[in-house]
Structures are given as structure tokens and as C-alpha cells.
Design a protein around this motif. Sequence first.
Motif, PDB file in Angstrom:
ATOM      1  N   THR A 248     115.712 101.908  54.825  1.00  0.00           N
ATOM      2  CA  THR A 248     114.458 101.818  55.674  1.00  0.00           C
ATOM      3  C   THR A 248     113.295 101.216  54.865  1.00  0.00           C
ATOM      4  OG1 THR A 248     113.493 103.899  54.827  1.00  0.00           O
ATOM      5  CG2 THR A 248     115.077 103.938  56.742  1.00  0.00           C
ATOM      6  N   GLY A 249     113.320 101.204  53.728  1.00  0.00           N
ATOM      7  CA  GLY A 249     112.352 100.573  52.922  1.00  0.00           C
ATOM      8  C   GLY A 249     110.955 101.552  53.018  1.00  0.00           C
ATOM      9  N   TRP A 250     110.924 102.739  53.482  1.00  0.00           N
ATOM     10  CA  TRP A 250     110.114 103.617  53.543  1.00  0.00           C
ATOM     11  C   TRP A 250     109.805 104.735  52.145  1.00  0.00           C
ATOM     12  CZ3 TRP A 250     105.469 104.603  55.346  1.00  0.00           C
ATOM     13  CH2 TRP A 250     104.852 105.787  55.309  1.00  0.00           C
ATOM     14  N   LYS A 251     108.520 104.533  51.793  1.00  0.00           N
ATOM     15  CA  LYS A 251     108.407 105.799  50.813  1.00  0.00           C
ATOM     16  C   LYS A 251     107.247 106.663  51.348  1.00  0.00           C
ATOM     17  CE  LYS A 251     105.557 103.457  47.340  1.00  0.00           C
ATOM     18  NZ  LYS A 251     104.522 104.253  47.312  1.00  0.00           N
ATOM     19  N   GLY A 252     107.144 107.943  51.169  1.00  0.00           N
ATOM     20  CA  GLY A 252     106.015 108.626  51.566  1.00  0.00           C
ATOM     21  C   GLY A 252     106.718 109.669  52.447  1.00  0.00           C
ATOM     22  N   SER A 253     105.763 110.269  53.189  1.00  0.00           N
ATOM     23  CA  SER A 253     105.900 111.366  54.232  1.00  0.00           C
ATOM     24  C   SER A 253     105.236 111.172  55.357  1.00  0.00           C
ATOM     25  CB  SER A 253     105.588 112.650  53.585  1.00  0.00           C
ATOM     26  OG  SER A 253     106.308 113.142  52.556  1.00  0.00           O
ATOM     27  N   ILE A 254     105.802 111.440  56.376  1.00  0.00           N
ATOM     28  CA  ILE A 254     105.278 111.196  57.841  1.00  0.00           C
ATOM     29  C   ILE A 254     105.457 112.822  58.438  1.00  0.00           C
ATOM     30  CG2 ILE A 254     105.311 110.238  60.107  1.00  0.00           C
ATOM     31  CD1 ILE A 254     107.258 107.789  58.482  1.00  0.00           C
TER      32      ILE A 254
END
Length: 287
Positions: A248-254
Motif C-alpha cells: 500500500t505504501g501507507w505508514k501510520g494510523s487511520i
Amino acid sequence: MGKELTFDNLHNHLCDFTEIENGLIDVSGYDFVEPVGIAILKAIHQEINDIEIKSDPNSRFYSYLKILNEAPYDENKTYIPLEIVKSNNTNINKERLVEKIISNFKDLKSDDEEDLKKYLDYMVGEILNNAIQHSLSPIGAVITAQYFPIQGRLQIVVVDRGVGFLHNIQKRYQVNTEKDAILKALEKGVSSSPTKMYSTAIDNAGYGLYALRTIIEKTHGKLLIISNNGIVRLDRHNHITAQEIQNTGWKGSIVAFELFEDEINKINFTIEDFFRIYIWDQDEELF
């Protein structure tokens, strides 16, 4: 017609909103995007200033993106523009968001309005506390909200670019994946450190996300938590699904949740009673 990104289908479209190629996130194929998607783009852009977000200027998404990014706060609107929350302005942002949400529910009696305010104070405060105090996010947190009057639906979103759930949870528990770390954080007695967000009468130490989850379950809302590549969803039937998405390439929290006006209007008990019965197990059920 272009694609739409909603609270319910974000897990299928996350890669489109997090994949950076040649300094660009290309979401020009989307005609409409709900606040949760726009908050993700804002968080990435906040951390990587020179990144470009490409969208179709003729789409509803383009107009909404500009509104949430550029419009000043207006208490007469049904949305909260994107705001950056840091440790020094957490309470200001939380209180303004909660007051704005309350103003949309015009048929509430004064006692019911006060009860709802306390619930929202807790729920928004708990998420912001996790994002600001525990995530090590370099940008703080991005927050936004939207009330959809036709559907009687409220969506609240908090996004950070921090370390995610696994980094902290695995220090105390035997978990190895992001989705398992989220699930563990939703268990009773596992979540955040002590905090008193809304009332000195209630000490919610260790009950943070568990209490948030329970409130959403009892009001038949929805909850979405994404931590790096882990995703956990709670639907209106209290069914939980957990998965991991690769690349996804996403880092962190949602962390996002939705409440529904027809269910909110059924709340006829104080948050103090809610905690006593559902969190502390001190009495029979109220429902």
C-alpha cells in the motif's frame, strides 16, 4: 462515471490513495471521495510537501478536496475542514469539532445534547490522544468530519503518519502483525495509557479503544482502523473483519467511525452509566 471512495470500500482502494510514483498520487479516476480518503491525502502531503495530488478538475471530488483543504471553519456548514492537531491545540480542535457536530442534531433535547456531547468528547479525545501521545507522528494528526443530512450519517476521521499499532502493542503482548495489534488494542484493558478526556468522574485507564468500540457497537455504528498494512473493520451488525493489504505504501494510523442519527436519538442514558455497566461490569444492561 468515475470511481467513488467511501468509508465502506476504502480497504479496496487504499493503494490508489497511498501509492506515490514520480512525486505524484494520481486519483484522477475518482469522481467522489468521502472525508476519510481526503484526510489520507492531506496527511501524506503534510509530511511530503512537494508531492502532487492529481485529480479531475471536473469531478465532485476536486471541489470537495478544495473545500476541505481551503475553506475556513464555518459553524453553519455540515463539514469540519481539515485541521492539523498538535499537542498544544488538541483540546481546542476537539471541542470545536464536537460543538460543530452537536449543532447538526437540531431535534435533541438539552439533556440528550449534553449526553451526546460527552460521548463525542470521549470518542474524539481518545483517538486524538492515541495519535498525538503514542504514534510518534511527525505531523501530529489530521482531523475532519462530515455530517450527511440526507442519510443522517456522521463520519469522523483522524489520521497520523506515525509508527502504527504494532510498534507499541508488541512491547507488552505477543502479536506479530498490524491487524493482530489492532485487534489486541480493541480488547478490554489493553488500550492506551490513563487519560481523562471528558470527566473527572470517569477514569478510563486501559479502556480507551475498547470503550470506543463498545460505544459504536451499542449504537450500531461503524469503525475503521488502519495501521500500516493492517485493516480492521466493524460494521453495523457488530461483525469484525481483519486483513492485511500488501504494497500500500501507507505508514501510520487511520481511525474513522460513523454514527447514525436514528441510533443516536435512541441514547437515553449518561456516559457515566454506560461506563459503569458496559466497561466496569457493575450492573445489569441498559439496552
